[in-house]
Design a protein around this motif. Structure first.
Motif, mmCIF file in Angstrom:
data_model
loop_
_atom_site.group_PDB
_atom_site.id
_atom_site.type_symbol
_atom_site.label_atom_id
_atom_site.label_comp_id
_atom_site.label_asym_id
_atom_site.label_seq_id
_atom_site.Cartn_x
_atom_site.Cartn_y
_atom_site.Cartn_z
ATOM 1 N N PRO A 1 21.031 27.422 13.957
ATOM 2 C CA PRO A 1 20.303 26.471 14.374
ATOM 3 C C PRO A 1 19.619 26.762 15.973
ATOM 4 N N LYS A 2 18.191 27.044 15.635
ATOM 5 C CA LYS A 2 17.300 27.603 16.703
ATOM 6 C C LYS A 2 17.483 26.572 17.871
ATOM 7 N N GLN A 3 17.481 25.244 17.509
ATOM 8 C CA GLN A 3 17.696 24.422 18.641
ATOM 9 C C GLN A 3 18.516 24.653 19.781
ATOM 10 N N LEU A 4 19.606 25.551 19.543
ATOM 11 C CA LEU A 4 20.702 25.796 20.337
ATOM 12 C C LEU A 4 20.700 27.288 21.198
ATOM 13 N N LEU A 5 19.593 28.153 20.483
ATOM 14 C CA LEU A 5 19.592 29.366 21.221
ATOM 15 C C LEU A 5 19.446 29.473 22.552
ATOM 16 N N ASP A 6 19.949 30.453 23.173
ATOM 17 C CA ASP A 6 19.950 30.640 24.567
ATOM 18 C C ASP A 6 18.740 31.253 24.987
ATOM 19 N N THR B 1 20.161 28.584 29.053
ATOM 20 C CA THR B 1 20.207 27.348 28.623
ATOM 21 C C THR B 1 19.474 27.402 27.175
ATOM 22 N N PRO B 2 20.183 26.192 26.640
ATOM 23 C CA PRO B 2 19.754 25.934 25.036
ATOM 24 C C PRO B 2 18.307 25.684 25.110
ATOM 25 N N PHE B 3 17.651 26.025 24.068
ATOM 26 C CA PHE B 3 16.204 25.921 23.714
ATOM 27 C C PHE B 3 15.996 24.464 23.889
#
Length: 168
Positions: free
Chosen positions: A52-57, A61-63
């Protein structure tokens, strides 16, 4: 006038700023101040990426949290986050932020279904909306404020920034 208008917007659908009897003896509307909101599209599964790209650092901080905070820092209200393939981890990443989370059960049918879900969730008195993707943590609040300003002064139905010679 713009500051006064922004203070009135919560109580009215919109505020017009104009000039009467200007030098060239024409009346003019200079700006239409309305409530500007944000819809963040975070419904995808990131299949090609594999996670999930939404949760990348992004600098710790997550995206998705960075993108939502940017919208809030720009003064956009409400900020609506549309989720689909990944729900609870995104909800956790947004914990404590004053955002609305909308679940899109049709997320697999494409991004347009998330657009529709986000627009449908906006309050009736919303004058404009900025659409962001959850993988745009580099966007700054100043850019969002400039887009709102451009819309309010031109009333263009769609406003988009340029990066170099291309629309972004």
């Amino acid at each position: 006038a713009a500051r006064m208008a922004s203070e009135l917007v919560p109580d009215y659908d919109g505020v017009l700023i104009g000039a009467i009897g200007t030098r060239d003896s024409t009346d003019a509307i200079l700006r239409v101040v309305t409530k500007a909101s944000c819809v963040i599209l975070a419904g995808g599964s990131s299949e090609r990426y594999g996670a999930p790209k939404q949760l990348l650092d992004y600098h710790g901080t997550p995206f998705i949290r960075k993108v939502a905070q940017t919208a809030l820092d720009a003064g956009l209200d409400p900020v609506t986050v549309v989720v689909g393939a990944v729900v609870e981890p995104i909800r956790g990443a947004l914990d404590g932020l004053p955002v609305t989370i909308v679940e899109n059960p049709e997320w697999a049918a494409g991004q347009s279904t998330s657009l529709r879900a986000g627009v449908t969730a906006l309050p009736e008195r919303t004058g404009s909306a900025i659409f962001m993707l959850s993988d745009q943590p580099q966007v700054r609040p100043e850019l969002l404020r400039r887009l709102v300003d451009r819309h309010q002064t031109t009333l263009a139905p769609v406003v988009a920034p340029f990066v170099g010679e291309q629309r972004a």
